[in-house]
Design a protein around this motif. Structure first.
Motif, PDB file in Angstrom:
ATOM      1  N   ALA A 146       0.818  -1.039  -0.033  1.00  0.00           N
ATOM      2  CA  ALA A 146       0.121   0.107   0.166  1.00  0.00           C
ATOM      3  C   ALA A 146       0.855   1.265   0.154  1.00  0.00           C
ATOM      4  CB  ALA A 146      -0.858   0.058   1.417  1.00  0.00           C
ATOM      5  N   LEU A 147       2.021   1.269   0.788  1.00  0.00           N
ATOM      6  CA  LEU A 147       2.852   2.394   1.055  1.00  0.00           C
ATOM      7  C   LEU A 147       3.587   2.690  -0.346  1.00  0.00           C
ATOM      8  CD1 LEU A 147       3.922   2.348   4.616  1.00  0.00           C
ATOM      9  CD2 LEU A 147       2.446   3.939   3.710  1.00  0.00           C
ATOM     10  N   THR A 148       4.049   1.630  -1.237  1.00  0.00           N
ATOM     11  CA  THR A 148       4.658   1.717  -2.197  1.00  0.00           C
ATOM     12  C   THR A 148       3.660   2.276  -3.330  1.00  0.00           C
ATOM     13  OG1 THR A 148       6.125  -0.248  -1.767  1.00  0.00           O
ATOM     14  CG2 THR A 148       5.785   0.350  -3.967  1.00  0.00           C
ATOM     15  N   CYS A 149       2.471   1.919  -3.467  1.00  0.00           N
ATOM     16  CA  CYS A 149       1.493   2.147  -4.388  1.00  0.00           C
ATOM     17  C   CYS A 149       1.105   3.815  -4.159  1.00  0.00           C
ATOM     18  CB  CYS A 149       0.136   1.308  -4.357  1.00  0.00           C
ATOM     19  SG  CYS A 149       0.357  -0.163  -5.023  1.00  0.00           S
ATOM     20  N   LEU A 150       1.047   4.136  -2.725  1.00  0.00           N
ATOM     21  CA  LEU A 150       0.725   5.510  -2.528  1.00  0.00           C
ATOM     22  C   LEU A 150       1.903   6.427  -2.950  1.00  0.00           C
ATOM     23  CD1 LEU A 150      -0.931   4.813   0.824  1.00  0.00           C
ATOM     24  CD2 LEU A 150      -1.955   5.481  -1.379  1.00  0.00           C
TER      25      LEU A 150
END
Length: 75
Positions: A48-52
């Motif tokens: 999630a943090l990578t996508c964000l």
């Protein structure tokens, strides 16, 4: 291993993003040509943090703002 730390008032006020918010993010990312797995967003914080982070670095100001709000809530 240490004991769990109590939530600070600011953490307690930030609920995790809802499914509808992740779906909105998926659609905004899709418009930019990026595929996102909503189920994985909900259970894999690193993903999630990578996508964000990818969204926050993009050209679309709406997507950047949306992603930043979600990223802040993930803490």
């Amino acid at each position: 291993m240490g004991l769990p730390q109590p939530l600070s008032p600011s953490d307690a006020e930030r609920p995790a993003p809802a499914l509808s918010e992740w779906i909105g993010f998926k659609w905004l990312m899709g418009v930019q040509g990026h595929r996102v797995d909503v189920q994985r967003l909900q259970c894999d914080s690193e993903y999630a943090l990578t996508c964000l982070a990818q969204a926050c670095g993009g050209r679309d100001p709406v997507l950047r703002a949306y992603a930043e709000r979600l990223r802040q809530r993930l803490g």
